[in-house]
Design a protein around this motif. Structure first.
Motif, mmCIF file in Angstrom:
data_model
loop_
_atom_site.group_PDB
_atom_site.id
_atom_site.type_symbol
_atom_site.label_atom_id
_atom_site.label_comp_id
_atom_site.label_asym_id
_atom_site.label_seq_id
_atom_site.Cartn_x
_atom_site.Cartn_y
_atom_site.Cartn_z
ATOM 1 N N ALA A 92 0.822 -1.214 0.000
ATOM 2 C CA ALA A 92 0.000 0.000 0.000
ATOM 3 C C ALA A 92 0.852 1.258 0.000
ATOM 4 C CB ALA A 92 -0.919 -0.004 1.219
ATOM 5 N N ASP A 93 0.283 2.331 -0.533
ATOM 6 C CA ASP A 93 0.938 3.631 -0.502
ATOM 7 C C ASP A 93 1.043 4.113 0.943
ATOM 8 O OD1 ASP A 93 2.128 5.946 -1.374
ATOM 9 O OD2 ASP A 93 0.244 6.944 -1.905
ATOM 10 N N LEU A 94 2.024 4.963 1.199
ATOM 11 C CA LEU A 94 2.208 5.566 2.513
ATOM 12 C C LEU A 94 2.217 7.076 2.324
ATOM 13 C CD1 LEU A 94 2.717 4.623 5.475
ATOM 14 C CD2 LEU A 94 5.149 5.004 5.035
ATOM 15 N N PRO A 95 1.042 7.682 2.148
ATOM 16 C CA PRO A 95 0.969 9.083 1.729
ATOM 17 C C PRO A 95 1.425 10.085 2.771
ATOM 18 C CG PRO A 95 -1.223 8.251 2.250
ATOM 19 C CD PRO A 95 -0.288 7.075 2.299
ATOM 20 N N ASP A 96 1.454 9.710 4.053
ATOM 21 C CA ASP A 96 1.792 10.675 5.100
ATOM 22 C C ASP A 96 3.269 10.666 5.465
ATOM 23 O OD1 ASP A 96 1.721 8.144 6.191
ATOM 24 O OD2 ASP A 96 0.869 8.793 8.114
ATOM 25 N N ARG A 97 4.101 10.047 4.668
ATOM 26 C CA ARG A 97 5.519 9.980 5.003
ATOM 27 C C ARG A 97 6.209 11.313 4.715
ATOM 28 N NH1 ARG A 97 4.969 7.526 -0.005
ATOM 29 N NH2 ARG A 97 6.590 7.942 -1.568
ATOM 30 N N CYS A 98 7.273 11.574 5.443
ATOM 31 C CA CYS A 98 8.070 12.779 5.206
ATOM 32 C C CYS A 98 8.821 12.649 3.886
ATOM 33 C CB CYS A 98 9.056 12.987 6.351
ATOM 34 S SG CYS A 98 8.288 13.263 7.957
ATOM 35 N N TRP B 214 6.832 -6.543 -1.126
ATOM 36 C CA TRP B 214 6.611 -5.390 -0.256
ATOM 37 C C TRP B 214 7.070 -4.123 -0.966
ATOM 38 C CZ3 TRP B 214 8.370 -10.053 1.204
ATOM 39 C CH2 TRP B 214 7.854 -10.657 2.366
ATOM 40 N N HIS B 215 6.468 -2.991 -0.608
ATOM 41 C CA HIS B 215 7.059 -1.682 -0.808
ATOM 42 C C HIS B 215 7.540 -1.212 0.557
ATOM 43 C CE1 HIS B 215 5.043 -0.402 -4.864
ATOM 44 N NE2 HIS B 215 6.206 -1.008 -5.034
ATOM 45 N N ILE B 216 8.844 -1.015 0.676
ATOM 46 C CA ILE B 216 9.435 -0.514 1.912
ATOM 47 C C ILE B 216 9.818 0.944 1.669
ATOM 48 C CG2 ILE B 216 11.174 -0.864 3.682
ATOM 49 C CD1 ILE B 216 9.411 -3.281 3.385
ATOM 50 N N TYR B 217 9.307 1.843 2.509
ATOM 51 C CA TYR B 217 9.484 3.276 2.276
ATOM 52 C C TYR B 217 10.732 3.779 2.988
ATOM 53 C CZ TYR B 217 4.948 2.969 0.125
ATOM 54 O OH TYR B 217 3.912 2.622 -0.718
ATOM 55 N N VAL B 218 11.863 3.418 2.414
ATOM 56 C CA VAL B 218 13.155 3.769 2.972
ATOM 57 C C VAL B 218 14.171 3.737 1.844
ATOM 58 C CG1 VAL B 218 13.974 1.431 3.529
ATOM 59 C CG2 VAL B 218 14.622 3.340 5.025
ATOM 60 N N ILE C 159 11.484 4.598 -1.815
ATOM 61 C CA ILE C 159 10.659 3.404 -1.973
ATOM 62 C C ILE C 159 11.504 2.287 -2.565
ATOM 63 C CG2 ILE C 159 8.537 2.401 -2.889
ATOM 64 C CD1 ILE C 159 7.517 5.180 -3.486
ATOM 65 N N ASN C 160 11.541 1.153 -1.886
ATOM 66 C CA ASN C 160 12.166 -0.054 -2.421
ATOM 67 C C ASN C 160 11.094 -1.105 -2.676
ATOM 68 O OD1 ASN C 160 14.959 0.609 -2.444
ATOM 69 N ND2 ASN C 160 15.040 0.333 -0.238
#
Length: 367
Positions: free
Chosen positions: A35-41, A195-199, A287-288
């Protein structure tokens, strides 16, 4: 010297990561992983690198790309078009047609071995040159040139389609790794997870040498012993965890190899033999896209110990779920504070840093 003798402390820390996951089961968990993580910095606020490391990266599984099929993808902050010609060969171009900017991964068609643009049917070779324009008498000279549409070196190995990424478009500096352990007779087809990892890439890669987090995030009884070896563009890690089983505590062995920033393979032994082939590819700076493909001996996966074999895979995936909760929100620290119980972060950062082309460009040149 600081010691932690409170047995409830570890449980409290683990709950912090597991709280997000305790209500996610079945389809909800699968959806959360991608899923998207829209509130990330922003990537800048999180101090992530503004370039991608060079290397071989998986952009899809081989069996996801049939002869005559075109599919879109996004990696390295670029839109891509991937297709397989009638000769069976996979090819990748930047997605946007040089003629009028149509996205060739959406609605494009395969014409022989060529990619046909959905807008005006211009047909492109895998090297980025235009071969045919059905309604024109002549192809513009510029369109005939290689990389008129930027092309990507492509190879298939271990059941994945890989592309070579280099920001300066240099040719591959090493071969895509082939893991002979995959595709063996008597082993299961891949069991796939993603996965989508937001890092950023180096922060996720640090996780492999972070020995202390296994206790505080994944709930192991202790910090397992590890051996690390860094040689050129490869990294080898061997862990010796103590595993709780109905038969008591046994000594496990986990052997992993990383090849460049994008390829990896892990062999798990001790309870049920399992091989994990992984692919990590940057979608954008923060995003990875992570792919885990598992294979096990049929005698274990379909035999009396099938429940144990399945549990091994689910446990490994659960560990990445727990990591994701933290990694999705973390910020890069250029000079992290470390203690004597941490893994070899500095050596890991040095190894990973070699894949940034800017470090080579900026290095002093010999006279």
């Amino acid at each position: 010297m600081t010691t932690d003798t409170n047995p409830t402390t570890d449980s409290t820390r683990m709950t912090a990561t597991r709280r997000v996951l305790e209500t996610l089961k079945g389809d909800a968990l699968v959806e959360w992983r991608m899923a998207d993580l829209p509130d990330r910095c922003s990537a800048d606020e999180r101090n992530f690198a503004d370039e991608f490391p060079m290397g071989w990266y998986a952009v899809c599984y081989s069996d996801e790309l049939a002869v005559g099929q075109v599919r879109p993808a996004r990696y390295f902050s670029k839109e891509l078009a991937i297709w397989r010609g009638e000769d069976g060969k996979a090819r990748v171009l930047d997605a946007y047609c040089a003629h009028y900017g149509a996205h060739m991964g959406v609605g494009g068609q395969v014409h022989g071995n060529l990619l046909e643009c959905p807008f005006h049917a211009w047909r492109w070779e895998g090297d980025g040159s235009c071969r045919e324009i059905p309604y024109a008498k002549a192809i513009p000279p510029q369109a005939k040139r290689k990389d008129c549409v930027p092309s990507w070196p492509v190879t298939e190995a271990n059941g994945f389609v890989h592309v070579w990424y280099h920001p300066d478009k240099e040719a591959p500096l090493w071969d895509c790794a082939v893991f002979p352990e995959t595709g063996q007779d008597g082993w299961t087809p891949y069991d796939k997870y993603e996965w989508h990892i937001y890092v950023a890439g180096p922060n996720q890669a640090d996780n492999a040498v972070d020995v202390a987090h296994f206790r505080y995030v994944h709930g192991t009884q202790d910090v397992p012993a590890y051996d690390f070896k860094f040689v050129g563009h490869t990294k080898k890690v061997t862990a010796y965890p103590k595993l709780e089983t109905p038969r008591g505590v046994i000594n496990g062995v986990i052997d992993s190899i990383g090849v460049g920033p994008g390829q990896g393979m892990v062999k798990f032994g001790g309870i049920s033999e399992t091989i994990l082939v992984s692919g990590v590819a940057p979608v954008d700076r923060d995003i990875n896209h992570v792919r885990f493909a598992f294979t096990q001996p049929l005698t274990e996966a379909e035999g009396k110990r099938s429940g144990v074999a399945r549990a091994i895979i689910q446990d490994i995936c659960s560990q990445l779920d727990q990591d994701k909760v933290i990694l999705d929100k973390m910020r890069n620290v250029d000079r992290p504070l470390v203690c004597d119980g941490d893994g070899p972060f500095s050596r890991q950062r040095l190894w990973y840093g070699q894949f940034y082309a800017s470090k080579n460009r900026d290095a002093p040149q010999a006279d």
